[in-house]
Structures are given as structure tokens and as C-alpha cells.
Design a protein around this motif. Structure first.
Motif, PDB file in Angstrom:
ATOM      1  N   ARG A 107      61.822 -42.936  35.796  1.00 10.75           N
ATOM      2  CA  ARG A 107      60.825 -41.727  36.581  1.00 10.75           C
ATOM      3  C   ARG A 107      59.964 -42.377  37.865  1.00 10.75           C
ATOM      4  O   ARG A 107      59.973 -41.492  38.666  1.00 10.75           O
ATOM      5  CB  ARG A 107      59.603 -41.504  35.429  1.00 10.75           C
ATOM      6  CG  ARG A 107      58.708 -40.613  35.910  1.00 10.75           C
ATOM      7  CD  ARG A 107      57.687 -40.317  34.720  1.00 10.75           C
ATOM      8  NE  ARG A 107      58.421 -39.475  33.680  1.00 10.75           N
ATOM      9  CZ  ARG A 107      58.529 -39.887  32.463  1.00 10.75           C
ATOM     10  NH1 ARG A 107      57.986 -40.919  32.146  1.00 10.75           N
ATOM     11  NH2 ARG A 107      58.917 -39.231  31.566  1.00 10.75           N
TER      12      ARG A 107
ATOM     13  N   ARG B 132      68.145 -39.356  43.543  1.00 14.62           N
ATOM     14  CA  ARG B 132      68.627 -38.193  42.504  1.00 14.62           C
ATOM     15  C   ARG B 132      70.003 -38.607  42.027  1.00 14.62           C
ATOM     16  O   ARG B 132      70.559 -37.849  41.211  1.00 14.62           O
ATOM     17  CB  ARG B 132      68.745 -36.947  43.472  1.00 14.62           C
ATOM     18  CG  ARG B 132      67.559 -36.061  43.937  1.00 14.62           C
ATOM     19  CD  ARG B 132      67.932 -34.831  44.839  1.00 14.62           C
ATOM     20  NE  ARG B 132      66.831 -34.085  44.961  1.00 14.62           N
ATOM     21  CZ  ARG B 132      65.618 -34.214  45.610  1.00 14.62           C
ATOM     22  NH1 ARG B 132      65.642 -35.115  46.443  1.00 14.62           N
ATOM     23  NH2 ARG B 132      64.868 -32.943  45.527  1.00 14.62           N
TER      24      ARG B 132
ATOM     25  N   HIS C 134      69.386 -39.466  31.986  1.00 14.42           N
ATOM     26  CA  HIS C 134      69.360 -37.860  32.628  1.00 14.42           C
ATOM     27  C   HIS C 134      68.425 -37.019  32.439  1.00 14.42           C
ATOM     28  O   HIS C 134      67.818 -36.202  33.238  1.00 14.42           O
ATOM     29  CB  HIS C 134      70.663 -37.366  32.700  1.00 14.42           C
ATOM     30  CG  HIS C 134      71.121 -36.950  31.003  1.00 14.42           C
ATOM     31  ND1 HIS C 134      71.456 -37.556  30.128  1.00 14.42           N
ATOM     32  CD2 HIS C 134      71.030 -35.646  30.674  1.00 14.42           C
ATOM     33  CE1 HIS C 134      71.687 -36.784  28.884  1.00 14.42           C
ATOM     34  NE2 HIS C 134      71.319 -35.646  29.069  1.00 14.42           N
ATOM     35  N   GLU C 135      67.913 -36.959  31.227  1.00 14.65           N
ATOM     36  CA  GLU C 135      66.847 -36.273  30.575  1.00 14.65           C
ATOM     37  C   GLU C 135      65.300 -36.623  31.495  1.00 14.65           C
ATOM     38  O   GLU C 135      64.748 -35.726  31.811  1.00 14.65           O
ATOM     39  CB  GLU C 135      66.618 -36.431  29.379  1.00 14.65           C
ATOM     40  CG  GLU C 135      67.741 -35.949  28.520  1.00 14.65           C
ATOM     41  CD  GLU C 135      67.604 -36.210  26.932  1.00 14.65           C
ATOM     42  OE1 GLU C 135      67.917 -35.524  26.187  1.00 14.65           O
ATOM     43  OE2 GLU C 135      67.054 -37.416  26.669  1.00 14.65           O
TER      44      GLU C 135
ATOM     45  N   ARG D   4      65.936 -35.725  35.430  1.00 13.79           N
ATOM     46  CA  ARG D   4      65.985 -34.454  35.613  1.00 13.79           C
ATOM     47  C   ARG D   4      64.573 -33.695  35.374  1.00 13.79           C
ATOM     48  O   ARG D   4      64.192 -32.522  35.662  1.00 13.79           O
ATOM     49  CB  ARG D   4      66.907 -33.843  34.735  1.00 13.79           C
ATOM     50  CG  ARG D   4      68.173 -33.894  35.165  1.00 13.79           C
ATOM     51  CD  ARG D   4      69.264 -33.464  34.526  1.00 13.79           C
ATOM     52  NE  ARG D   4      70.610 -33.450  35.172  1.00 13.79           N
ATOM     53  CZ  ARG D   4      71.917 -32.914  34.901  1.00 13.79           C
ATOM     54  NH1 ARG D   4      71.754 -32.231  33.602  1.00 13.79           N
ATOM     55  NH2 ARG D   4      72.996 -33.030  35.441  1.00 13.79           N
ATOM     56  N   GLU D   5      63.657 -34.413  34.711  1.00 12.62           N
ATOM     57  CA  GLU D   5      61.965 -34.123  34.732  1.00 12.62           C
ATOM     58  C   GLU D   5      61.383 -34.015  36.167  1.00 12.62           C
ATOM     59  O   GLU D   5      60.461 -33.378  36.380  1.00 12.62           O
ATOM     60  CB  GLU D   5      61.235 -34.935  33.696  1.00 12.62           C
ATOM     61  CG  GLU D   5      61.630 -34.843  32.338  1.00 12.62           C
ATOM     62  CD  GLU D   5      60.882 -35.794  31.616  1.00 12.62           C
ATOM     63  OE1 GLU D   5      59.905 -36.538  32.087  1.00 12.62           O
ATOM     64  OE2 GLU D   5      60.761 -35.942  30.374  1.00 12.62           O
TER      65      GLU D   5
ATOM     66  N   HIS E 197      63.929 -34.210  39.142  1.00 12.33           N
ATOM     67  CA  HIS E 197      64.897 -33.727  39.927  1.00 12.33           C
ATOM     68  C   HIS E 197      65.823 -32.912  38.945  1.00 12.33           C
ATOM     69  O   HIS E 197      66.817 -33.643  38.461  1.00 12.33           O
ATOM     70  CB  HIS E 197      65.662 -34.695  40.792  1.00 12.33           C
ATOM     71  CG  HIS E 197      64.905 -35.412  41.750  1.00 12.33           C
ATOM     72  ND1 HIS E 197      64.190 -34.870  42.647  1.00 12.33           N
ATOM     73  CD2 HIS E 197      64.520 -36.661  41.707  1.00 12.33           C
ATOM     74  CE1 HIS E 197      63.418 -35.925  43.377  1.00 12.33           C
ATOM     75  NE2 HIS E 197      63.752 -37.090  42.907  1.00 12.33           N
ATOM     76  N   PRO E 198      65.570 -31.584  38.925  1.00 15.47           N
ATOM     77  CA  PRO E 198      66.741 -30.945  37.992  1.00 15.47           C
ATOM     78  C   PRO E 198      68.281 -31.007  38.201  1.00 15.47           C
ATOM     79  O   PRO E 198      69.263 -30.803  37.288  1.00 15.47           O
ATOM     80  CB  PRO E 198      66.354 -29.565  37.946  1.00 15.47           C
ATOM     81  CG  PRO E 198      64.523 -29.602  38.431  1.00 15.47           C
ATOM     82  CD  PRO E 198      64.799 -30.858  39.274  1.00 15.47           C
ATOM     83  N   ASP E 199      68.484 -31.425  39.508  1.00 16.73           N
ATOM     84  CA  ASP E 199      69.871 -31.508  39.950  1.00 16.73           C
ATOM     85  C   ASP E 199      70.233 -32.904  39.910  1.00 16.73           C
ATOM     86  O   ASP E 199      71.515 -33.423  40.383  1.00 16.73           O
ATOM     87  CB  ASP E 199      70.118 -31.074  41.428  1.00 16.73           C
ATOM     88  CG  ASP E 199      69.276 -31.713  42.279  1.00 16.73           C
ATOM     89  OD1 ASP E 199      68.263 -32.298  42.075  1.00 16.73           O
ATOM     90  OD2 ASP E 199      69.547 -31.544  43.621  1.00 16.73           O
ATOM     91  N   ALA E 200      69.567 -33.889  39.139  1.00 21.25           N
ATOM     92  CA  ALA E 200      70.083 -35.235  39.376  1.00 21.25           C
ATOM     93  C   ALA E 200      71.311 -35.664  38.734  1.00 21.25           C
ATOM     94  O   ALA E 200      71.706 -35.139  37.633  1.00 21.25           O
ATOM     95  CB  ALA E 200      68.768 -36.060  38.554  1.00 21.25           C
ATOM     96  N   ARG E 201      72.019 -36.410  39.398  1.00 13.82           N
ATOM     97  CA  ARG E 201      73.294 -37.108  38.720  1.00 13.82           C
ATOM     98  C   ARG E 201      73.313 -38.288  38.345  1.00 13.82           C
ATOM     99  O   ARG E 201      72.500 -39.106  38.523  1.00 13.82           O
ATOM    100  CB  ARG E 201      74.585 -36.853  40.087  1.00 13.82           C
ATOM    101  CG  ARG E 201      74.629 -35.465  40.631  1.00 13.82           C
ATOM    102  CD  ARG E 201      75.396 -35.771  41.731  1.00 13.82           C
ATOM    103  NE  ARG E 201      76.975 -36.035  41.382  1.00 13.82           N
ATOM    104  CZ  ARG E 201      77.724 -34.778  40.799  1.00 13.82           C
ATOM    105  NH1 ARG E 201      77.367 -33.724  40.786  1.00 13.82           N
ATOM    106  NH2 ARG E 201      78.765 -35.297  40.648  1.00 13.82           N
TER     107      ARG E 201
ATOM    108  N   ASP F 130      75.885 -32.853  28.941  1.00 13.75           N
ATOM    109  CA  ASP F 130      74.892 -32.122  29.188  1.00 13.75           C
ATOM    110  C   ASP F 130      75.151 -31.336  30.497  1.00 13.75           C
ATOM    111  O   ASP F 130      74.312 -31.202  31.466  1.00 13.75           O
ATOM    112  CB  ASP F 130      73.629 -32.770  29.464  1.00 13.75           C
ATOM    113  CG  ASP F 130      72.261 -32.025  29.330  1.00 13.75           C
ATOM    114  OD1 ASP F 130      72.226 -31.028  28.843  1.00 13.75           O
ATOM    115  OD2 ASP F 130      71.303 -32.418  29.896  1.00 13.75           O
TER     116      ASP F 130
END
Length: 264
Positions: free
Chosen positions: A65, A73, A89-90, A93-94, A96-100, A120
């Protein structure tokens, strides 16, 4: 995960696995009797280890986080282990929703669990590879277009470097990944530390791991600090994993920290 000829991979359920023992310590179900028996023997020798495992998972959550909050990202989780919620990834993505996120592990059983439970959608990938071969790992990630190394990346060495022996040169492995990263990238690591641990208890723990899939190599603080060479530690530096940006109890046996790659 089936092999090329469709048969299941060969593995011995009579040999304890470090990944499955970790899963058991966290209350997971992806483990066997031999894993549970070995883990309980280790907990008897070093009771604080169960608490330390939970603290390590908490550090992972806070570290990811924090790194995401710095604008990163992309993440590579090395020696990812059996999936445990929340996954990297969860968490990322809290923010950055587009995180890789790319999960890397050399255990085919772990990789199979990862593909099943971490599938996912776009931007989440699993690479079956050995971090002790960093060039091969990096080539796989780059060739498949999973991560853009021209942009900052968060590389995670969580609970994995103490399974790399001195002969395998863990510092060189970390350095190879670090060399490939762009400025602004972050490295997070946690590792077993021998400082402050009763020698007799430590000996019993390492002896139990000699019969497992990987040996355990606790190191001193000075040895662990060398893994961060070339990076700038972020506050509070390399500390007990239970107290890294948390009001936890200082538990001997494990250190953790996050560091940033500076501009040249």
C-alpha cells in the motif's frame, strides 16, 4: 498444473514444503499432514514464530500500500507462495485500479494455486520461474510484456531470501533485479534474522527445515542490510516486521524494510 503430456506434476507429500507450512501458519487449507507436523515442531521450538508469520503478512500489506501510494502501478512478487487474501494485486488496486502484478514462484504446485486463485483478469499474471535465475525471470517478464521496466516497479522479496543459501548469493540476486529497475522503483523485503534469537531454538528451527523443500538461512542484521545496497531506505528503515509503520510488538526473528531506487 498438468505437464505437457497431461499428467499431474510429480511431488512428494511426505516432504514438508516451506510454502505450505506458511499457508498452515496463516490458517490456510492448502497443506498436508507433514507440513502441519513440521510446522508444529518448529512452533514448539520457537513459539513466537507463529506470531511472526502473521506479522510478516501484515508487513506485506502495509508495504504494498505504501509503494502504491508513491505512484507505483506495477509490482513483481518474487517467491509469491500460496495465495492468501488480501493478495498483492488486491492491495495495489485499492490505490490504482489499473495496477499490474506478476507473481513469480518456482514451485509448480504453488504456481497452479496462483493461476486458479489469482486469475483476476487483465494485468495479473503468474510466472513459474526460479528467482535464483534472475536473468531468466526478467526475460520472461519482459518478453511477455507483463511489466514495463522503463517505469517504476515495486519488487517484493517477502519471506523468500532466507531460503536462498549463501552459495547462491542472495545479495547478487537482489542486485540483478535492482539493476533492471527504473529510478523511483521500490524494493520491499522481509527476512529471518538471527539477532536476538536463542541459539538453541534457532538450531532446532533450521534443523527442521533441512528435511523440507528448502533450507532456512537466518542472517544477521548487517547481512540483511547488504541486500538494500544501491537503494535508499524509507522511514523507519530496516526494523522488526511487526513494527514497520505499525504499533506492533517487537518480535525477535525477522526484519523488514522498504527502500527506493534513487535517480543516478
Amino acid at each position: 498444473m498438468p505437464s505437457d503430456n497431461g499428467t499431474p506434476p510429480a511431488f512428494d507429500v511426505n516432504i514438508p514444503s516451506s510454502a505450505r507450512m506458511y499457508d498452515y501458519a496463516l490458517g490456510g487449507k492448502d497443506n498436508y499432514a507433514v507440513d502441519r507436523e513440521t510446522a508444529e515442531r518448529i512452533f514448539t521450538a520457537f513459539p513466537a514464530l507463529r506470531e511472526l508469520v502473521v506479522a510478516n503478512r501484515g508487513f506485506l500489506t502495509r508495504a504494498v500500500r505504501f509503494i502504491a501510494d508513491q505512484g507505483v502501478r506495477q509490482f513483481v512478487d518474487l517467491g509469491a507462495g500460496i495465495p492468501t487474501s488480501p493478495n498483492v494485486h488486491e492491495i495495489a488496486r485499492e490505490v490504482h485500479p489499473d495496477a499490474r502484478v506478476v507473481y513469480v514462484d518456482h514451485d509448480p504446485i504453488v504456481a497452479a494455486h496462483s493461476r486458479a486463485l489469482r486469475a483476476d483478469g487483465e494485468g495479473v499474471a503468474v510466472v513459474e520461474a526460479d528467482i535464483r535465475e534472475p536473468d531468466a525471470v526478467l526475460s520472461r517478464i519482459e518478453d511477455e510484456g507483463l511489466i514495463d521496466f522503463a517505469e517504476p516497479v515495486g519488487v517484493l522479496f517477502i519471506d523468500v531470501l532466507h531460503f536462498v543459501t549463501d552459495d547462491e548469493d542472495p545479495a547478487a540476486i537482489v542486485a540483478r533485479f535492482g539493476d533492471r529497475l527504473a529510478p523511483g522503483s521500490h524494493l520491499a523485503l522481509s527476512a529471518a534474522c538471527s539477532d536476538g534469537v536463542d541459539p538453541e531454538s534457532a538450531e532446532k528451527v533450521t534443523a527442521a527445515y533441512k528435511n523440507a523443500t528448502t533450507p532456512l538461512v537466518p542472517r544477521t542484521r548487517d547481512q540483511i542490510e547488504r541486500f538494500l545496497h544501491g537503494f535508499e531506505p524509507v522511514s523507519p528503515g530496516l526494523v522488526n516486521m511487526a513494527v514497520w509503520r505499525a504499533a506492533g510488538r517487537d518480535i525477535p526473528g525477522g526484519l523488514a524494510g522498504v527502500a527506493r531506487k534513487p535517480a543516478p
